[in-house]
Design a protein around this motif. Sequence first.
Motif, PDB file in Angstrom:
ATOM      1  N   ILE A 155       0.843  -1.192   0.000  1.00 10.25           N
ATOM      2  CA  ILE A 155       0.000   0.000   0.000  1.00 10.25           C
ATOM      3  C   ILE A 155       0.879   1.243   0.000  1.00 10.25           C
ATOM      4  O   ILE A 155       1.805   1.367   0.801  1.00 10.25           O
ATOM      5  CB  ILE A 155      -0.943   0.017   1.226  1.00 10.25           C
ATOM      6  N   ALA A 156       0.573   2.194  -0.926  1.00 11.74           N
ATOM      7  CA  ALA A 156       1.380   3.409  -1.047  1.00 11.74           C
ATOM      8  C   ALA A 156       1.175   4.306   0.163  1.00 11.74           C
ATOM      9  O   ALA A 156       0.080   4.375   0.711  1.00 11.74           O
ATOM     10  CB  ALA A 156       0.993   4.159  -2.320  1.00 11.74           C
TER      11      ALA A 156
ATOM     12  N   LEU B  53       0.378   7.584   2.349  1.00 13.65           N
ATOM     13  CA  LEU B  53      -0.644   8.606   2.126  1.00 13.65           C
ATOM     14  C   LEU B  53      -0.054   9.832   1.443  1.00 13.65           C
ATOM     15  O   LEU B  53      -0.694  10.431   0.552  1.00 13.65           O
ATOM     16  CB  LEU B  53      -1.282   9.005   3.466  1.00 13.65           C
TER      17      LEU B  53
ATOM     18  N   GLU C 111       2.334   9.976  -0.684  1.00 15.27           N
ATOM     19  CA  GLU C 111       2.554   9.700  -2.103  1.00 15.27           C
ATOM     20  C   GLU C 111       1.244   9.772  -2.876  1.00 15.27           C
ATOM     21  O   GLU C 111       1.193  10.285  -3.994  1.00 15.27           O
ATOM     22  CB  GLU C 111       3.195   8.315  -2.268  1.00 15.27           C
ATOM     23  N   ILE C 112       0.167   9.268  -2.267  1.00 13.17           N
ATOM     24  CA  ILE C 112      -1.156   9.331  -2.906  1.00 13.17           C
ATOM     25  C   ILE C 112      -1.578  10.785  -3.060  1.00 13.17           C
ATOM     26  O   ILE C 112      -2.096  11.197  -4.108  1.00 13.17           O
ATOM     27  CB  ILE C 112      -2.193   8.544  -2.077  1.00 13.17           C
ATOM     28  N   GLU C 113      -1.341  11.585  -2.008  1.00 14.60           N
ATOM     29  CA  GLU C 113      -1.690  13.007  -2.062  1.00 14.60           C
ATOM     30  C   GLU C 113      -0.892  13.703  -3.156  1.00 14.60           C
ATOM     31  O   GLU C 113      -1.444  14.506  -3.926  1.00 14.60           O
ATOM     32  CB  GLU C 113      -1.416  13.666  -0.713  1.00 14.60           C
TER      33      GLU C 113
ATOM     34  N   GLU D 139       0.443  12.446  -5.898  1.00 12.70           N
ATOM     35  CA  GLU D 139      -0.043  12.038  -7.217  1.00 12.70           C
ATOM     36  C   GLU D 139      -1.359  12.730  -7.564  1.00 12.70           C
ATOM     37  O   GLU D 139      -1.568  13.185  -8.690  1.00 12.70           O
ATOM     38  CB  GLU D 139      -0.221  10.522  -7.243  1.00 12.70           C
ATOM     39  N   HIS D 140      -2.249  12.845  -6.570  1.00  9.15           N
ATOM     40  CA  HIS D 140      -3.562  13.463  -6.791  1.00  9.15           C
ATOM     41  C   HIS D 140      -3.414  14.953  -7.114  1.00  9.15           C
ATOM     42  O   HIS D 140      -4.045  15.467  -8.046  1.00  9.15           O
ATOM     43  CB  HIS D 140      -4.423  13.274  -5.542  1.00  9.15           C
TER      44      HIS D 140
END
Length: 456
Positions: A411-412, A414, A416-418, A420-421
């Motif tokens: 699971i990436a 948080l 990194e997800i932010e 990318e978004h």
Amino acid sequence: MLSRILLVDDEKDFLDSLVRGLLISGFRHIRAEQDPNKALALVQQGEPVDIAILDITMPEMSGIDLLQKIKQISPSTECIMATAADEASVAVQCIKQGAFDYRVKPFNLEELLAVLFKAIERKNLLEIHRIGKQNRPPDLSNPEAFSRIATQSKQMFRLLKEAELHAASMVPILITGETGTGKELLAQAIHRASSRTRAPFVAVNMTALSPALFESEFYGHTKGAFTGAVQDRCGLLETASQGTLFLDEIGSLPLVLQGKLLRVLQEGEYFKIGTSRPRGADVRFIAATNAELFALQEQDLFRKDLFYRLCGAWLALPPLRGRKEDIPLLIQQFLDQYQGQHNHPTIEDSALDLLQRYDYPGNIRELKSIVQHAANLAKAAPISIHHLPVYVVDAVTRHRRTAPSTCSTDIAPLAEIEREHILRAFRATGGNKVQTARLLHIGLNTLRRKLQTYGE
């Protein structure tokens, strides 16, 4: 129009004339006072005032003193000063005390309205900025105008409040969003919330316009203006006069026609084919598209000057997968529409759960089609999974089989997800930081800090 206006002038005839003009122009919430002390008492008692138009020279209290006191009590009230004396020092004093503008009498109604709408737009922009910082959903002043839009999403409530605020001004509005997100429904709501609600709402699909007939369709023509013009014809601008013209799929308008539309937006007038006298284009423009207009601009397929003219306000509708809390509400709304046909259809929890897991590439339009399909099969029985389209069930079950385990160590993070978004949104707006911040509902300074961290 919902803007609350306070007029203060000791000249009764001028005051009466001003009230009549504003009523004719669509304003409904107007309070007029000859006595500045009474006007001040209203503000002190908490009566909300969006715009105050104040005469400077009054016997009981000067307009500048009244301006200063109103701004102390209600800083958000925009004040327009009026006086018969054209003196630069007085104008400077008014602006220093917080006045929005300064008008010299006598002035005509059109001149006042131009300033008034600018003041309303400024107030609305400040209100939108304040809403962005709130944790709770904002209240709509005119919920009836937006009653056809079913939502319980905080993001959507903020967007509807922005739409309501922009409805009070005359600026063109650009609505973007994927196919099926409800762009025309939002445009209709804005029209109902505006002062133009009693005039026509005219929708035109720009993909259906023939380049050869564009001028005839938009401007209209007189009998005999060209071969085949056997009678006078009203164009879209005339049909929508004093109302709203909704330009759907604006991104598909051919480049050669974009200049003609731009002229109407810039000049506010057009020539009916077969006539030599210009006509005023008294319409509110709302445009919509599911295309990436920034990408089209980079490809020289969409004019930048037309984009900025249309984008007096920008409302970005989220996809349904981004507001899944609305799915049960929308399903119930669609089922209520089928009551007469299917005797109060209901839906089983298992079917509702599955529909909440689906991603809806066709958005609300697709959900409505799915519910209609299931209601037709279920008839009077509750809708079950077996009544749903096979492709929906397959998509959800396939995703469930291929979804990674919640215990996975892959699971990436948080952050990194932010990252990318945010970068995806930044690129989608063509690198426009202001629009990216609005799209993400974060502060501009916050966005700048994060982009700097990402090396952008």
